[in-house]
Motif scaffolding. Structure first.
Motif, mmCIF file in Angstrom:
data_model
loop_
_atom_site.group_PDB
_atom_site.id
_atom_site.type_symbol
_atom_site.label_atom_id
_atom_site.label_comp_id
_atom_site.label_asym_id
_atom_site.label_seq_id
_atom_site.Cartn_x
_atom_site.Cartn_y
_atom_site.Cartn_z
ATOM 1 N N ARG A 159 22.232 64.319 47.674
ATOM 2 C CA ARG A 159 22.689 64.339 46.283
ATOM 3 C C ARG A 159 23.759 65.416 46.102
ATOM 4 N NH1 ARG A 159 19.104 63.608 40.949
ATOM 5 N NH2 ARG A 159 20.836 63.645 39.496
ATOM 6 N N VAL A 160 24.859 65.012 45.521
ATOM 7 C CA VAL A 160 26.015 65.891 45.353
ATOM 8 C C VAL A 160 26.047 66.444 43.931
ATOM 9 C CG1 VAL A 160 28.543 65.951 45.376
ATOM 10 C CG2 VAL A 160 27.310 64.594 47.073
ATOM 11 N N GLN A 161 26.387 67.706 43.812
ATOM 12 C CA GLN A 161 26.601 68.328 42.509
ATOM 13 C C GLN A 161 28.055 68.752 42.421
ATOM 14 O OE1 GLN A 161 24.509 68.348 40.090
ATOM 15 N NE2 GLN A 161 22.718 67.699 41.231
ATOM 16 N N VAL A 162 28.726 68.379 41.347
ATOM 17 C CA VAL A 162 30.121 68.751 41.122
ATOM 18 C C VAL A 162 30.198 69.385 39.745
ATOM 19 C CG1 VAL A 162 32.477 67.882 40.848
ATOM 20 C CG2 VAL A 162 30.953 66.843 42.545
ATOM 21 N N THR A 163 30.925 70.488 39.663
ATOM 22 C CA THR A 163 31.119 71.160 38.391
ATOM 23 C C THR A 163 32.609 71.366 38.156
ATOM 24 O OG1 THR A 163 30.557 73.094 37.058
ATOM 25 C CG2 THR A 163 30.879 73.476 39.401
ATOM 26 N N ALA A 164 32.993 71.414 36.907
ATOM 27 C CA ALA A 164 34.393 71.649 36.557
ATOM 28 C C ALA A 164 34.644 73.122 36.231
ATOM 29 C CB ALA A 164 34.778 70.784 35.356
ATOM 30 N N ARG A 165 33.640 73.946 36.394
ATOM 31 C CA ARG A 165 33.809 75.370 36.074
ATOM 32 C C ARG A 165 34.780 76.014 37.058
ATOM 33 N NH1 ARG A 165 28.128 78.065 35.028
ATOM 34 N NH2 ARG A 165 29.548 79.816 34.748
ATOM 35 N N PRO A 166 35.883 76.563 36.556
ATOM 36 C CA PRO A 166 36.927 77.090 37.437
ATOM 37 C C PRO A 166 36.476 78.238 38.331
ATOM 38 C CG PRO A 166 37.416 77.601 35.134
ATOM 39 C CD PRO A 166 36.215 76.704 35.137
ATOM 40 N N GLU A 167 35.476 78.995 37.914
ATOM 41 C CA GLU A 167 35.041 80.118 38.748
ATOM 42 C C GLU A 167 34.403 79.654 40.063
ATOM 43 O OE1 GLU A 167 31.830 79.827 35.461
ATOM 44 O OE2 GLU A 167 33.965 79.487 35.654
ATOM 45 N N TYR A 168 34.065 78.379 40.162
ATOM 46 C CA TYR A 168 33.497 77.852 41.402
ATOM 47 C C TYR A 168 34.546 77.238 42.321
ATOM 48 C CZ TYR A 168 28.818 78.830 39.864
ATOM 49 O OH TYR A 168 27.686 79.490 39.474
ATOM 50 N N SER A 169 35.819 77.325 41.948
ATOM 51 C CA SER A 169 36.873 76.728 42.768
ATOM 52 C C SER A 169 37.027 77.425 44.122
ATOM 53 C CB SER A 169 38.205 76.723 42.024
ATOM 54 O OG SER A 169 38.634 78.036 41.777
ATOM 55 N N THR A 170 36.534 78.645 44.244
ATOM 56 C CA THR A 170 36.637 79.367 45.514
ATOM 57 C C THR A 170 35.363 79.267 46.350
ATOM 58 O OG1 THR A 170 35.922 81.422 44.476
ATOM 59 C CG2 THR A 170 38.307 81.015 44.585
ATOM 60 N N VAL A 171 34.344 78.578 45.847
ATOM 61 C CA VAL A 171 33.095 78.415 46.597
ATOM 62 C C VAL A 171 33.235 77.204 47.512
ATOM 63 C CG1 VAL A 171 30.616 77.961 46.444
ATOM 64 C CG2 VAL A 171 31.722 79.442 44.750
ATOM 65 N N ASP A 172 33.013 77.409 48.799
ATOM 66 C CA ASP A 172 33.079 76.309 49.748
ATOM 67 C C ASP A 172 31.925 75.340 49.514
ATOM 68 O OD1 ASP A 172 35.311 77.381 51.030
ATOM 69 O OD2 ASP A 172 34.087 78.569 52.407
ATOM 70 N N ALA A 188 24.270 79.231 42.466
ATOM 71 C CA ALA A 188 25.438 78.356 42.271
ATOM 72 C C ALA A 188 24.992 76.911 42.095
ATOM 73 C CB ALA A 188 26.389 78.483 43.452
ATOM 74 N N LEU A 189 24.020 76.473 42.880
ATOM 75 C CA LEU A 189 23.513 75.105 42.763
ATOM 76 C C LEU A 189 22.836 74.889 41.415
ATOM 77 C CD1 LEU A 189 22.978 72.338 43.980
ATOM 78 C CD2 LEU A 189 20.889 73.283 44.985
ATOM 79 N N ARG A 190 22.045 75.851 40.961
ATOM 80 C CA ARG A 190 21.377 75.735 39.666
ATOM 81 C C ARG A 190 22.410 75.607 38.540
ATOM 82 N NH1 ARG A 190 20.340 78.538 35.522
ATOM 83 N NH2 ARG A 190 21.004 80.533 36.341
ATOM 84 N N GLU A 191 23.427 76.444 38.571
ATOM 85 C CA GLU A 191 24.454 76.382 37.535
ATOM 86 C C GLU A 191 25.249 75.081 37.606
ATOM 87 O OE1 GLU A 191 26.834 79.914 37.408
ATOM 88 O OE2 GLU A 191 25.073 81.211 37.190
ATOM 89 N N ALA A 192 25.565 74.630 38.812
ATOM 90 C CA ALA A 192 26.293 73.367 38.962
ATOM 91 C C ALA A 192 25.441 72.195 38.479
ATOM 92 C CB ALA A 192 26.693 73.156 40.417
ATOM 93 N N THR A 193 24.153 72.266 38.717
ATOM 94 C CA THR A 193 23.254 71.207 38.262
ATOM 95 C C THR A 193 23.160 71.204 36.742
ATOM 96 O OG1 THR A 193 21.966 71.362 40.304
ATOM 97 C CG2 THR A 193 20.907 70.291 38.430
ATOM 98 N N ASP A 194 23.051 72.385 36.142
ATOM 99 C CA ASP A 194 22.954 72.493 34.688
ATOM 100 C C ASP A 194 24.198 71.964 33.991
ATOM 101 O OD1 ASP A 194 20.465 73.612 34.971
ATOM 102 O OD2 ASP A 194 21.118 75.673 34.572
ATOM 103 N N GLN A 195 25.349 72.130 34.605
ATOM 104 C CA GLN A 195 26.611 71.707 33.992
ATOM 105 C C GLN A 195 27.327 70.701 34.880
ATOM 106 O OE1 GLN A 195 28.836 75.175 32.944
ATOM 107 N NE2 GLN A 195 27.082 76.135 31.982
#
Length: 134
Positions: free
Chosen positions: A7-20, A59-66
């Motif tokens: 299962r993939v999680q994708v977020t549009a939060r710009p602060e995660y753009s540097t997370v691999d 990071a996964l929790r935040e990406a899942t929430d949003q």
């Protein structure tokens, strides 16, 4: 990844753009992979350090929430992502089905003999099979 049951999680939060990109095996390890921000073709690594695992879990929790890919199954999640990207789901799945049926080896030639397009054909067939309107 969705094709393989991951299962993939994708977020549009710009602060995660540097997370691999990473896969988290909770409490055990994280597998980290990227093809950006590296001099090599791609880079993959694992970590078992508790501090790293906590960071990836957060990071996964935040990406899942949003998250942008919400739904109970791969089709629903991928439809949601296509909607966010303003892509025509019907056209994408139809085109993927057609390309998957004929293969892309006559269209795409990898620069390296160590890379094949077989996985790309598999992904195209997977997406093509998700089409509700066949």
């Amino acid at each position: 990844m969705e094709m393989y049951g991951i299962r993939v999680q994708v977020t549009a939060r710009p602060e995660y753009s540097t997370v691999d990109g990473f896969v988290l095996v909770p409490g055990q390890r994280a597998i980290v992979a990227t093809w950006v921000r590296t001099e090599a073709l791609w880079r993959a690594d694992t970590t078992t350090a508790r501090a790293d695992l906590r960071s990836y879990h957060e990071a996964l929790r935040e990406a899942t929430d949003q998250g942008l890919m919400i739904g109970p199954d791969p089709e629903t999640r991928l439809r949601a992502l296509a909607g966010y990207l303003d892509l025509d789901w019907r056209w994408i799945t139809s085109r993927c089905r057609d390309l998957g049926d004929c293969g892309v080896s006559s269209l795409v030639r990898p620069r390296s003999r160590l890379i094949s397009v077989e996985a790309l054909d598999q992904v195209l067939r997977f997406l093509g099979c998700l089409a509700a309107d066949r």
